[in-house]
Design an enzyme around this catalytic site. Structure first.
Site, PDB file in Angstrom:
ATOM      1  CG  HIS A  47      -1.903  -1.111   1.255  1.00  0.00           C
ATOM      2  ND1 HIS A  47      -2.740  -1.396   0.204  1.00  0.00           N
ATOM      3  CD2 HIS A  47      -2.190  -2.027   2.214  1.00  0.00           C
ATOM      4  CE1 HIS A  47      -3.502  -2.439   0.502  1.00  0.00           C
ATOM      5  NE2 HIS A  47      -3.182  -2.844   1.714  1.00  0.00           N
ATOM      6  CD  GLU A  48       2.032   4.605  -3.556  1.00  0.00           C
ATOM      7  OE1 GLU A  48       2.805   5.195  -2.771  1.00  0.00           O
ATOM      8  OE2 GLU A  48       2.362   4.274  -4.707  1.00  0.00           O
TER       9      GLU A  48
END
Length: 623
Positions: A265-266
């Site tokens: 995930h960013e």
């Protein structure tokens, strides 16, 4: 301030805190020892000029220089996504090395370490550091104790590479020159994933050839001619395939994705998540299933009771079965995380199913006008629009203590460190107010680059509004399939139109940038642009799969079709049995992308095989 790296414990998913990280305590002690060694060498050599014996002086200097050379070439033990950086300082004063990740928007520089002054002209002092190779970073060299910037160097280090940063004085201008030299070439960490792709592509080709050889096309054609009752199954097929694909990718990513950074995930703004695609397809499935049940004679009240019961089951499973707090031992109410992925799915399913039951029609005519399917359900659309207005109002107008109105940033070291405890703005504030910090996710992805200090939950209360919008857009896709079921070209054109409109909205909201738009694409916030961007891709992807699977029948959807038939079992099972063989085993080299990738692909493939065997035995876990 240098930051430590969070360790993964059992099945807890935590993240590295910094893109460039200092060494462990043992390595830090070695660095300090090195610095002391260089200082002692310098002093010793100066004192020896006072000695009478020149031979003794030369022998001692040679011995010390040999030790320094051995220490300088000693390499640190590197892990995945790490490289060694040796900073060589020839200046007559010590320098401070700081860093900032390219993916960190408007961030403060973080201290990496201090390098002592050079021993004498031509004899630099050296200190080794470990840096991350995930993203490009900018190194800043400052003089100490006076904070004077000497130079900045942007550089993207390669995994397991060895690099030297030389800090020298320019003779002509008395300025400072900084340059990075590659001492050892990095390894290509992407070869394993390329090999895995080629292997799976070869398996797909073998399967396609075997299908032709054994004449399975004729068998499928015979089955499809058994009656018109297969039409509904055929229409749902493309939706089930896309749902299964998103589920399989979700399982692979949750298992680690080979520990590649682009599967994670960013940290804050950036690429969307496959979970959102699953929410979209869930909305499409709601439209198809409710229509089928109404046509079969089910009442709206009975369907409403089923929707409430199913949502409650999903919520309970999410809280009690796959809660991440199991990593800390037995569950306790004091620190029980209340939000979660299944909880978000439960809430979105309940609201969208209720809205559809409010306006759904048992008998649907095939439409020819391309705008009427939208107008037929205007009461439901009105409810969703009002919910979105509520999200916009709370996000941009709700007063948050010590934070600016409408703040959408990560806090921490972002925004030049001005809003350290403002992570998520109104979204984080509402969760802390309603749930309490101990009932939220304790290790959010924003800690990776932005070093946030407070808990933040990506499946929080405010973001649930936009997850409803995402599911409702999927519901609209299902309505299109139902209304134009005899006009495949109309279905595909409608999907493209919706994708184009949502893409234009996303371009406006984001200004076609990652961080500088009105509302950036952000999975942690489930921002409006995040929903419109992913829904744009979902409509286009659903159109392509519909064209391949339903229209031309080029692909049956196998093997991705089967996990979707037992989606709850696969999702819950892959979480519960994550640490059991054959889903995980002791690796010979835990710092190898190749071994992690093999393990994660084997684990994901096992769930595909399990779902296929359950499908053949007609075993389905429904809630």
């Amino acid at each position: 301030m240098a930051k430590r790296k969070l360790k993964k414990n059992n099945t807890c998913h935590s993240y590295s805190v910094a893109s460039v990280k200092p060494k462990s305590q043992k390595e830090m002690a070695q660095t300090e020892k090195s610095a002391t060694f260089h200082r002692c060498t310098f002093i010793c050599r100066k004192l020896m000029y006072c000695w009478v014996s020149t031979d003794l002086h030369n022998a001692c200097c040679a011995f010390l220089l040999t030790l320094a050379d051995i220490h300088h070439h000693k390499h640190l033990s590197l892990k995945m996504d790490e490289a060694q950086l040796t900073v060589n300082n020839e200046l007559s004063y010590e320098v401070q090395v700081s860093w900032m990740s390219q993916r960190c928007y408007q961030c403060l520089y973080q201290q990496l370490g201090v390098v002592p002054a050079g021993l004498e002209p031509g004899q630099p002092s050296s200190v080794n550091f470990v840096v991350s190779t995930q993203h490009e970073i900018t190194l800043q060299i400052n003089s100490t104790p006076i904070e004077l910037e000497l130079c900045k160097i942007p550089f993207h280090f390669g995994e397991h590479g060895n690099y030297s940063l030389w800090v020298k004085t320019l003779n002509a201008s008395f300025g400072v020159n900084c340059s990075v030299v590659t001492d050892k070439d990095p390894v290509n960490s992407y070869i394993p994933i390329l090999v895995a792709f080629l292997i799976y592509a070869l398996l797909a080709l073998v399967f396609a050839i075997g299908k032709k050889v054994w004449g399975l096309d004729a068998v499928r054609g015979l089955v499809l001619r058994l009656g018109s009752s297969m039409e509904t199954e055929r229409l749902i097929n493309s939706v089930s395939v896309l749902q299964s694909i998103s589920l399989v990718i979700m399982v692979f990513v949750n298992y680690g994705g080979g520990r590649y950074w682009f599967f994670r995930h960013e940290s804050w703004n950036g690429k969307p998540s496959v979970v959102s695609l699953f929410v979209f397809i869930m909305g499409t499935s709601i439209a198809l299933s409710i229509n089928a049940l109404l046509r079969a004679g089910a009442t709206r009240c009975s369907l409403l009771r089923k929707a409430v019961w199913r949502s409650l089951q999903l919520f309970i499973i999410g809280v009690l079965v796959i809660n991440p707090n199991y990593c800390q031992g037995a569950l306790a109410w004091e620190n029980l995380r209340i939000p979660g992925v299944l909880q978000r799915l439960a809430w979105s399913y309940l609201v969208v199913a209720c809205l559809d039951l409010l306006v759904a029609r048992g008998q649907l005519d095939v439409l020819t006008v391309v705008t009427i399917d939208f107008l037929l359900y205007w009461p439901a659309w009105l409810c969703v629009i009002l919910l979105e207005v509520l999200w916009l109002f709370l996000t941009f107008q709700l007063p948050v203590p010590d934070c600016p109105a409408g703040y959408l940033g990560p806090g921490g070291i972002g925004d030049m460190g001005l809003y350290v405890n403002c992570t998520g703005g109104a979204a984080g504030f509402i969760d802390r107010l309603l749930l309490g910090e101990k009932h939220m996710y304790q290790n959010p992805s924003s800690r990776v680059i932005y070093a946030t200090r407070i808990p933040y939950d990506p499946e929080g209360v405010l973001g649930s509004i936009n997850s409803i919008l995402m599911a409702f857009l999927g519901l609209q896709a299902g309505k299109i399939i139902l209304h134009y079921r005899e006009r495949p070209k109309s279905i595909m054109s409608r999907f493209l139109i919706w994708g184009l409109l949502l893409g234009v909205v996303s371009a406006f909201l984001t200004k076609c940038s990652t961080d500088q738009g009105f509302i950036p694409v952000n999975k942690n916030l489930w921002s409006l642009s995040y929903v419109t961007t992913l829904a744009c891709f979902a409509f286009v992807l659903l159109m392509l799969i519909y064209y391949i699977v339903d229209v031309n029948k080029w692909w049956s959807g196998a093997p991705f079709y089967y996990p979707g038939m037992n989606s709850i079992l696969v999702y819950v099972g892959h979480k519960v049995f994550e640490d059991y063989f054959p889903f995980r085993w002791q690796m010979s080299n835990s710092q190898s992308h190749a071994e992690h990738l093999i393990q994660n692909l084997v684990a994901t493939s096992c769930w595909v095989i399990i779902s296929y065997l359950l499908y053949k035995k007609k075993i389905f876990w429904k809630i």
